[in-house]
Design an enzyme around this catalytic site. Structure first.
Site, PDB file in Angstrom:
ATOM      1  N   GLY A 101       2.140   6.126  -2.683  1.00  0.00           N
ATOM      2  CA  GLY A 101       3.419   6.153  -3.388  1.00  0.00           C
ATOM      3  C   GLY A 101       3.276   6.266  -4.897  1.00  0.00           C
ATOM      4  CD  GLU A 147       3.916   0.628   2.151  1.00  0.00           C
ATOM      5  OE1 GLU A 147       4.643   0.835   3.146  1.00  0.00           O
ATOM      6  OE2 GLU A 147       3.548   1.541   1.371  1.00  0.00           O
ATOM      7  CD  GLU A 151      -2.037   5.154   4.690  1.00  0.00           C
ATOM      8  OE1 GLU A 151      -1.419   6.209   4.611  1.00  0.00           O
ATOM      9  OE2 GLU A 151      -1.475   4.054   4.849  1.00  0.00           O
ATOM     10  CG  ASN A 190       4.584   5.117   7.431  1.00  0.00           C
ATOM     11  OD1 ASN A 190       5.666   4.718   7.880  1.00  0.00           O
ATOM     12  ND2 ASN A 190       3.730   4.318   6.808  1.00  0.00           N
ATOM     13  CG  HIS A 222       1.001   0.920   5.986  1.00  0.00           C
ATOM     14  ND1 HIS A 222       1.369   0.551   4.711  1.00  0.00           N
ATOM     15  CD2 HIS A 222       0.927   2.274   5.982  1.00  0.00           C
ATOM     16  CE1 HIS A 222       1.516   1.645   3.970  1.00  0.00           C
ATOM     17  NE2 HIS A 222       1.266   2.705   4.718  1.00  0.00           N
ATOM     18  CE  LYS A 257       4.777   4.471   3.295  1.00  0.00           C
ATOM     19  NZ  LYS A 257       4.057   4.276   2.057  1.00  0.00           N
ATOM     20  CB  SER A 311      -0.185  10.640  -3.421  1.00  0.00           C
ATOM     21  OG  SER A 311       0.480   9.496  -3.938  1.00  0.00           O
TER      22      SER A 311
HETATM   23  P1  13P Z   1       2.744   8.212   0.283  1.00  0.00           P
HETATM   24  O1  13P Z   1       2.406   9.517   0.976  1.00  0.00           O
HETATM   25  O2  13P Z   1       4.194   8.113  -0.072  1.00  0.00           O
HETATM   26  O3  13P Z   1       1.810   7.934  -0.846  1.00  0.00           O
HETATM   27  O4  13P Z   1       2.504   7.053   1.381  1.00  0.00           O
HETATM   28  C1  13P Z   1       1.317   7.031   2.087  1.00  0.00           C
HETATM   29  C2  13P Z   1       1.416   6.031   3.172  1.00  0.00           C
HETATM   30  O5  13P Z   1       1.469   4.840   2.927  1.00  0.00           O
HETATM   31  C3  13P Z   1       1.454   6.533   4.560  1.00  0.00           C
HETATM   32  O6  13P Z   1       1.293   5.498   5.477  1.00  0.00           O
END
Ligand code: 13P
Length: 259
Positions: free
Chosen positions: A177, A101, A171, A13, A99, A15, A217
Site C-alpha cells: 500500500g 495486516e 509480501e 486481495n 496477512h 481487503k 504494490s
Molecule cells: P497493495 O498491492 O495495495 O500494496 O497490497 C498488497 C497486499 O497486501 C496484498 O495482500
C-alpha cells in the site's frame, strides 16, 4: 531453483473494500475481460460479506474464490469468526492466512497462524500463507531471520503430505500500500531464500513445486518485470486489483515485454 513448471497464480486481495453490489460488478468485469485461453490461475479474495456475490459472478469461469482469513476452530462460540467448513460452503477453495495486516493490527502470532494453517488444510482449503519483513527489520538486516521464523512457525507440526497445495506469498510490509515495490531483484532474492527454507523444512520436491507469490504494490506497469523473475510464481495484489482494467492487465502480464 526454477527448473520445474509451476502454474502462475494472480490473486486479488480486496481487503475491507466494496459493497456487495460493487464486488459482484468488479468480479463480473474481470470475468468478462479474461483471455479465454488463459493458462494460469486467478483468485479473488473479497470480504466475507461479498463472497456470495463474487461466487455468483465468477461462476463458469476458471477463477477461484478465497477468503482473507479463517478461524482455526470448526464451530462453536467464537463470535465474529468464520470456520473453514463455512468458507468451503460459501464456495471458497483458498484462504489467505497470516496477512501482515492480521499480524500487525489484529496481533496474530505465528502460533495462531499455525493453527489456522492446520485447520484450513484439514478442511481441504488451500492456504495462501503470507510472510514478510517490516522496513525496520529489512534495514537492520533481519529480513531472512524474520522469514525463517515465520515459515518455521506457520508450518510447525504439519507433515509434508499435507503441504502439497500450500501457496506462499512473500509480501514485504514496507511495500504494501506504499507504492514502493520491491525491485524485481530484491523480490527474486527473497523468493530464492523462501524456496531454500521450504527445502530445509520439507525437502527438494516441495521446494521446487511450491508456488511463491510476490505482494506489495504490484501494478499494471511493474508486473511484467516481476513475473519475469524465475522464482516469482505469481502476485498477490491489493489496490490495483480493485480496478478492473488495471487488474486485467496484471492478470495478463507479459514478461516477454521485459528487455
Ligand atoms: P497493495 O498491492 O495495495 O500494496 O497490497 C498488497 C497486499 O497486501 C496484498 O495482500
Amino acid at each position: 531453483m526454477a527448473s520445474i513448471h509451476r502454474t502462475p497464480l494472480i490473486a486479488g486481495n480486496w481487503k475491507m473494500h466494496l459493497t456487495v453490489k460493487e464486488a459482484g460488478e468488479l468480479a463480473a468485469a474481470i470475468k468478462k475481460g479474461l483471455d479465454p485461453d488463459l493458462k494460469h490461475e486467478v483468485l479473488l479474495a473479497p470480504t466475507f460479506t461479498n463472497l456470495h456475490a463474487v461466487k455468483e459472478a465468477i461462476a463458469g469461469s476458471k477463477m477461484f474464490l478465497s477468503s482473507q482469513d479463517v478461524c482455526w476452530e470448526e464451530k462453536g462460540a467464537f463470535t465474529g469468526a468464520v470456520s473453514p467448513a463455512q468458507l468451503l460452503d460459501a464456495g471458497c477453495t483458498h484462504a489467505i492466512i497470516g496477512h501482515s495486516e492480521r499480524r500487525k493490527i489484529f496481533l496474530e502470532t505465528d502460533e495462531v497462524i499455525n493453527k489456522k494453517m492446520k485447520a484450513a488444510i484439514k478442511a481441504g482449503l488451500t492456504p495462501v500463507l503470507c510472510i514478510g519483513e517490516t522496513l525496520e527489520e529489512r534495514e537492520s538486516q533481519k529480513t531472512y531471520r524474520v522469514l525463517e521464523t515465520q515459515l518455521n512457525g506457520a508450518f510447525a507440526g504439519i507433515p509434508v503430505l499435507d503441504v502439497a497445495k500450500v501457496i506462499i506469498a512473500y509480501e514485504p510490509v514496507w511495500a504494501i500500500g506504499t507504492g514502493k515495490t520491491a525491485t524485481p531483484q530484491q523480490a527474486q532474492d527473497a523468493h530464492i531464500f523462501v524456496r531454500r527454507q521450504a527445502e530445509r523444512i520439507y525437502g527438494k520436491d516441495f521446494a521446487l513445486s511450491v508456488r511463491v507469490l510476490y505482494g506489495g504494490s504490484v501494478k499494471a506497469d511493474n508486473v511484467d518485470e516481476l513475473m519475469a523473475q524465475p522464482d516469482i510464481d505469481g502476485a498477490l495484489v491489493g489496490g490495483e486489483s480493485l480496478k478492473a482494467d488495471k487488474f486485467l492487465r496484471v492478470i495478463h502480464y507479459q514478461p516477454a515485454l521485459v528487455r
